[in-house]
Design a protein around this motif. Structure first.
Motif, PDB file in Angstrom:
ATOM      1  N   ALA A 196       0.793  -1.209   0.043  1.00 38.17           N
ATOM      2  CA  ALA A 196      -0.088   0.104   0.057  1.00 38.17           C
ATOM      3  C   ALA A 196       0.833   1.216   0.064  1.00 38.17           C
ATOM      4  O   ALA A 196       2.094   1.330   0.823  1.00 38.17           O
ATOM      5  CB  ALA A 196      -0.929  -0.088   1.197  1.00 38.17           C
ATOM      6  N   ALA A 225      -2.169  -1.444   4.673  1.00 33.69           N
ATOM      7  CA  ALA A 225      -3.307  -1.818   4.337  1.00 33.69           C
ATOM      8  C   ALA A 225      -3.327  -3.558   4.351  1.00 33.69           C
ATOM      9  O   ALA A 225      -2.232  -4.248   4.145  1.00 33.69           O
ATOM     10  CB  ALA A 225      -3.795  -1.127   3.133  1.00 33.69           C
ATOM     11  N   PHE A 226      -4.559  -4.023   4.439  1.00 35.56           N
ATOM     12  CA  PHE A 226      -4.678  -5.494   3.833  1.00 35.56           C
ATOM     13  C   PHE A 226      -6.123  -5.526   3.645  1.00 35.56           C
ATOM     14  O   PHE A 226      -7.201  -4.806   3.859  1.00 35.56           O
ATOM     15  CB  PHE A 226      -4.829  -6.345   5.359  1.00 35.56           C
ATOM     16  CG  PHE A 226      -5.524  -5.878   6.622  1.00 35.56           C
ATOM     17  CD1 PHE A 226      -6.418  -6.754   6.868  1.00 35.56           C
ATOM     18  CD2 PHE A 226      -5.199  -4.850   7.539  1.00 35.56           C
ATOM     19  CE1 PHE A 226      -7.638  -6.298   7.981  1.00 35.56           C
ATOM     20  CE2 PHE A 226      -6.048  -4.658   8.635  1.00 35.56           C
ATOM     21  CZ  PHE A 226      -7.274  -4.974   8.739  1.00 35.56           C
ATOM     22  N   LEU A 227      -6.196  -6.637   2.791  1.00 33.81           N
ATOM     23  CA  LEU A 227      -7.349  -7.243   2.096  1.00 33.81           C
ATOM     24  C   LEU A 227      -8.295  -8.084   3.047  1.00 33.81           C
ATOM     25  O   LEU A 227      -7.474  -8.494   3.543  1.00 33.81           O
ATOM     26  CB  LEU A 227      -7.125  -7.992   0.793  1.00 33.81           C
ATOM     27  CG  LEU A 227      -6.670  -7.173  -0.503  1.00 33.81           C
ATOM     28  CD1 LEU A 227      -6.489  -8.091  -1.498  1.00 33.81           C
ATOM     29  CD2 LEU A 227      -8.034  -6.361  -0.878  1.00 33.81           C
ATOM     30  N   TYR A 254     -10.311  -3.067  -5.452  1.00 29.73           N
ATOM     31  CA  TYR A 254     -11.210  -3.668  -4.453  1.00 29.73           C
ATOM     32  C   TYR A 254     -10.782  -3.021  -3.052  1.00 29.73           C
ATOM     33  O   TYR A 254      -9.425  -2.798  -2.674  1.00 29.73           O
ATOM     34  CB  TYR A 254     -10.902  -5.367  -4.327  1.00 29.73           C
ATOM     35  CG  TYR A 254     -11.809  -6.139  -3.580  1.00 29.73           C
ATOM     36  CD1 TYR A 254     -12.817  -6.542  -3.976  1.00 29.73           C
ATOM     37  CD2 TYR A 254     -11.528  -6.176  -2.148  1.00 29.73           C
ATOM     38  CE1 TYR A 254     -13.858  -7.196  -3.115  1.00 29.73           C
ATOM     39  CE2 TYR A 254     -12.348  -6.688  -1.239  1.00 29.73           C
ATOM     40  CZ  TYR A 254     -13.476  -7.450  -1.821  1.00 29.73           C
ATOM     41  OH  TYR A 254     -14.407  -8.001  -1.247  1.00 29.73           O
ATOM     42  N   THR A 298      -9.872  -1.866   0.677  1.00 30.64           N
ATOM     43  CA  THR A 298      -8.895  -2.367   1.619  1.00 30.64           C
ATOM     44  C   THR A 298      -9.285  -1.756   3.054  1.00 30.64           C
ATOM     45  O   THR A 298     -10.030  -0.687   2.991  1.00 30.64           O
ATOM     46  CB  THR A 298      -7.393  -2.203   1.298  1.00 30.64           C
ATOM     47  OG1 THR A 298      -7.075  -0.784   1.298  1.00 30.64           O
ATOM     48  CG2 THR A 298      -7.183  -2.874  -0.046  1.00 30.64           C
ATOM     49  N   CYS A 358      -7.419   0.377   5.513  1.00 27.90           N
ATOM     50  CA  CYS A 358      -6.070   1.133   5.463  1.00 27.90           C
ATOM     51  C   CYS A 358      -6.147   2.285   6.534  1.00 27.90           C
ATOM     52  O   CYS A 358      -6.238   3.405   6.093  1.00 27.90           O
ATOM     53  CB  CYS A 358      -6.374   1.704   3.973  1.00 27.90           C
ATOM     54  SG  CYS A 358      -8.135   2.202   3.509  1.00 27.90           S
ATOM     55  N   PRO A 416     -13.477   1.256   0.977  1.00 28.87           N
ATOM     56  CA  PRO A 416     -12.340   1.275   1.894  1.00 28.87           C
ATOM     57  C   PRO A 416     -12.748   1.389   3.473  1.00 28.87           C
ATOM     58  O   PRO A 416     -13.471   2.240   3.711  1.00 28.87           O
ATOM     59  CB  PRO A 416     -11.581   2.303   1.172  1.00 28.87           C
ATOM     60  CG  PRO A 416     -11.983   2.358  -0.013  1.00 28.87           C
ATOM     61  CD  PRO A 416     -13.317   2.242  -0.221  1.00 28.87           C
TER      62      PRO A 416
END
Length: 484
Positions: A53, A58-60, A74, A76, A78, A119
């Motif tokens: 990121a 960040a992570f999905l 898509y 995240t 964040c 997000p």
């Protein structure tokens, strides 16, 4: 002549198999941060993956069914200002996840029922108390690292810190309840709770492992140089109270060792693996006593059965593939397909995708296999946060998987920040008019919020000064010893 004897085990023929390409999660920019965490966490509803990121961390979070190519746009999670280093799901609420970051904070997030559509940048609560990056987060049974307060029925036990400090949080109030800051002279590699929630074990850069009673803030057992090598170690509690560690020998050979905390000076068993630089991440199934070892940068998963008979650690098999793994997620028993005799499922991170790997015991019968699926830890917590802080312990509340796991409704986590001035403010007269209360409520709330913020900052600064003073004293003692 005696026939050749082969050790009997129902897990001898467990085999691993990667799913088809259309069941993978493709075009994911997996994080390139050089930190030895799993970078992935899964539960029966979602898979979470730490990703690259710009301008922060960040992570999905993907619903399990959302396979195939993941669009670059898509949404995240964040909210961090620095790279995310570790994530873990709450075992008592499949929509609550915690994240630790280089920005020195821990954040707790509530994921919408059907996943993200925009997000997510506003966490439920931000936990601030570390002076350096937070690289370890442990949300584990019996209760959990996330939560508190009866409204949430969660108990967040957060074990973390690259500042050599472990903090246990009450997430329901955002408070750091216990701080263990004098027990580790160097970076803490990992922390793990025992099954009843009474003890924790840690591995440290000083090559030592420690068993700690967090409520009494005492070290019950300690082994210096559990593994002689300089590379990172891992230590986890087993269901019987023994400790399994992974590390390196002086000759850089990877090792697996088993320890009894009642006599921790000598290992019960040491198994030499191979020569490699990849840190071995252990994933343990307490129901079957099988431990899976996944090396970062490896292309294989080795698995062993732990028994109470020598040599205690028995090699079962190896799942091998061509691509190396950047990280790994481990599904809880609640998320497995019992109709296909699935006893474990991994989510292997490649450079640009996440690939599920299914571990199966070959059985022809279509009936439920009781021996493979004893009652397992369910989603209900054994204790509330207040019970644990009062000294109570509790094994996980078990559920049967005979008819498959049917998830219940997850409640929204609630956080109620405490104001230390509340106990000092006298109660208003019951005869005060409603109009007067309404007129004064808005400025009162604002001033109390401002005061709460100031007091929180003062406490944080005092804690930082205290820790630095202790560090200065230690350094002065070392200097005096060197001068002698």
């Amino acid at each position: 002549m005696f026939p050749f004897l082969v050790r009997q085990s129902k897990f001898r023929h467990v085999f691993g198999q990667a799913v088809k390409n259309d069941q993978c999660y493709d075009d994911i920019r997996v994080s390139r941060v050089t930190w030895d965490s799993a970078f992935c966490a899964v539960n029966p509803k979602f898979v979470a993956i730490i990703v690259e990121a710009s301008g922060g961390g960040a992570f999905l979070v993907l619903p399990l069914h959302k396979t195939g190519r993941i669009d670059k746009s898509y949404p995240t999670v964040c909210g961090h200002t620095g790279p995310v280093l570790d994530i873990d799901w709450c075992p008592h609420n499949d929509q609550v996840i915690a994240s630790g970051s280089e920005d020195c904070t821990v954040m707790v997030w509530q994921i919408p029922e059907n996943g993200l559509v925009t997000p997510l940048s506003e966490p439920v609560v931000v936990l601030e108390g570390h002076s350096k990056r937070v690289g370890v987060i442990t949300c584990q049974t019996p209760y959990l690292l996330l939560s508190p307060k009866p409204e949430a029925h969660l108990f967040f036990r957060l074990l973390s810190g690259c500042d050599n400090v472990i903090i246990i949080w009450n997430v329901g109030t955002g408070e750091a309840m216990i701080t263990l800051d004098d027990m580790h002279p160097d970076v803490i590699y990992n922390v793990c709770w025992n099954r009843s929630g009474s003890l924790i074990c840690t591995s440290c850069k000083d090559k030592g492992i420690r068993v700690i009673d967090p409520r009494k803030e005492t070290i019950l057992a300690e082994k210096e140089k559990a593994h002689e090598g300089a590379r990172p170690m891992r230590a986890i509690f087993l269901a019987d109270g023994n400790i399994l560690t992974t590390g390196f020998s002086r000759m850089s050979e990877r090792q697996v060792a088993l320890w009894n905390m009642q006599n921790i000076e000598e290992p019960m068993s040491v198994t030499e693996m191979d020569t490699s630089n990849g840190v071995l991440l252990p994933f343990y199934d307490p129901d079957t006593s099988v431990v899976y070892l996944c090396g970062k940068g490896d292309s294989s998963i080795r698995y062993f059965e732990i028994t109470d008979e020598a040599p205690y650690v028995h090699f079962l098999n190896t799942f091998a593939s061509k691509e190396p793994q950047r990280g790994m997620g481990f599904m809880s028993k609640r998320g497995l397909d019992v109709n296909k005799c699935e006893i474990a499922r991994f989510y292997k991170l490649h450079e640009r995708k996440c690939e599920p790997i299914v571990m199966t015991v070959p059985r022809k019968s279509e009936m439920f296999q009781d021996d493979l699926y004893p009652d397992t830890a369910g989603p209900d917590p054994a204790l509330e946060a207040e019970d644990w802080f009062e000294g109570k312990n509790g094994d996980p509340i078990l559920i049967s998987l005979k008819n498959g796991y049917v998830p219940g409704k997850n409640r929204e986590i609630k956080v109620v920040k405490k104001n230390i001035l509340d106990s000092k403010v006298p109660k208003k007269s019951e005869h005060s008019s409603h109009a007067n209360k309404s007129a004064s409520s808005t400025p009162s709330i604002k001033s109390e919020a401002k005061m709460d913020e100031i007091l929180k900052e003062m406490k944080s600064l005092k804690d930082l000064i205290s820790s630095q003073e202790k560090r200065i004293i230690k350094l002065e003692e070392q200097m005096s010893q060197m001068a002698i």
